[in-house]
Design a protein around this motif. Sequence first.
Motif, short mmCIF file in Angstrom:
data_model
loop_
_atom_site.label_atom_id
_atom_site.label_comp_id
_atom_site.label_asym_id
_atom_site.label_seq_id
_atom_site.Cartn_x
_atom_site.Cartn_y
_atom_site.Cartn_z
N ARG A 84 20.90 3.34 3.74
CA ARG A 84 21.14 3.32 2.30
C ARG A 84 20.59 4.63 1.74
NH1 ARG A 84 18.12 -1.28 -0.15
NH2 ARG A 84 19.76 -2.50 0.79
N TRP A 85 21.46 5.40 1.08
CA TRP A 85 21.07 6.69 0.53
C TRP A 85 21.94 7.04 -0.66
CZ3 TRP A 85 24.72 10.72 1.24
CH2 TRP A 85 25.76 10.43 2.12
N THR A 86 21.50 8.01 -1.44
CA THR A 86 22.23 8.44 -2.63
C THR A 86 22.77 9.85 -2.39
OG1 THR A 86 20.69 7.17 -3.97
CG2 THR A 86 22.06 8.75 -5.12
N ASP A 87 24.07 10.05 -2.66
CA ASP A 87 24.67 11.37 -2.43
C ASP A 87 24.36 12.31 -3.61
OD1 ASP A 87 26.34 10.51 -4.42
OD2 ASP A 87 28.16 10.50 -3.20
N ALA A 88 24.89 13.53 -3.55
CA ALA A 88 24.60 14.55 -4.56
C ALA A 88 25.11 14.14 -5.94
CB ALA A 88 25.23 15.88 -4.14
N THR B 77 25.95 3.38 4.83
CA THR B 77 26.78 3.81 5.96
C THR B 77 26.12 3.44 7.28
OG1 THR B 77 25.71 5.98 6.03
CG2 THR B 77 27.69 5.79 4.68
N PRO C 259 22.47 9.75 6.99
CA PRO C 259 22.91 10.69 5.95
C PRO C 259 22.71 12.14 6.41
CG PRO C 259 20.81 9.74 5.37
CD PRO C 259 21.28 9.03 6.59
N PRO C 260 23.21 13.09 5.62
CA PRO C 260 23.01 14.50 5.97
C PRO C 260 21.52 14.85 6.02
CG PRO C 260 24.62 14.26 4.21
CD PRO C 260 24.03 12.92 4.44
N TYR D 265 16.56 8.49 2.82
CA TYR D 265 17.32 7.28 3.06
C TYR D 265 16.39 6.13 3.40
CZ TYR D 265 16.53 8.26 8.02
OH TYR D 265 15.96 8.51 9.24
N ARG E 194 18.30 14.54 3.26
CA ARG E 194 18.58 13.49 2.29
C ARG E 194 17.65 12.31 2.58
NH1 ARG E 194 21.54 14.26 -2.08
NH2 ARG E 194 23.06 15.38 -0.86
N GLN F 198 25.20 5.15 -1.36
CA GLN F 198 26.00 5.06 -0.15
C GLN F 198 25.30 4.13 0.84
OE1 GLN F 198 28.96 6.73 0.29
NE2 GLN F 198 28.76 7.63 -1.76
#
Length: 92
Positions: free
Chosen positions: A53-57, A64, A68-69, A74, A72, A62
């Motif tokens: 679980r993470w937040t994009d720019a 997935t 994540p990249p 998570y 970032r 998100q």
Amino acid sequence: MQTRWAVVAGLVAGIAVAWWFAREAPAAAEARRQRAEQAASANAEDARPVLYRWTDAAGVLQVTQEPPPRGRRYETVDIQPRDGIEVDGGRQ
């Protein structure tokens, strides 16, 4: 006849000495068993399915299966609930 018995006794003594030095010490066997249990536990933990679980720019949350990249932040989420936890969607 004495020579035959001496050869047999020598063979038996040699086999006994070889067995004695080839056997594993009890402490070493216990340590090896503990390492095997730890490795099996780690493998089982790594095999559990996990979501990220993470937040994009753009600020969108998100969730997935791939990490994540880089850089970032998570949070990992277990797919399978832990034992003893009741999941009931009808409660408030």
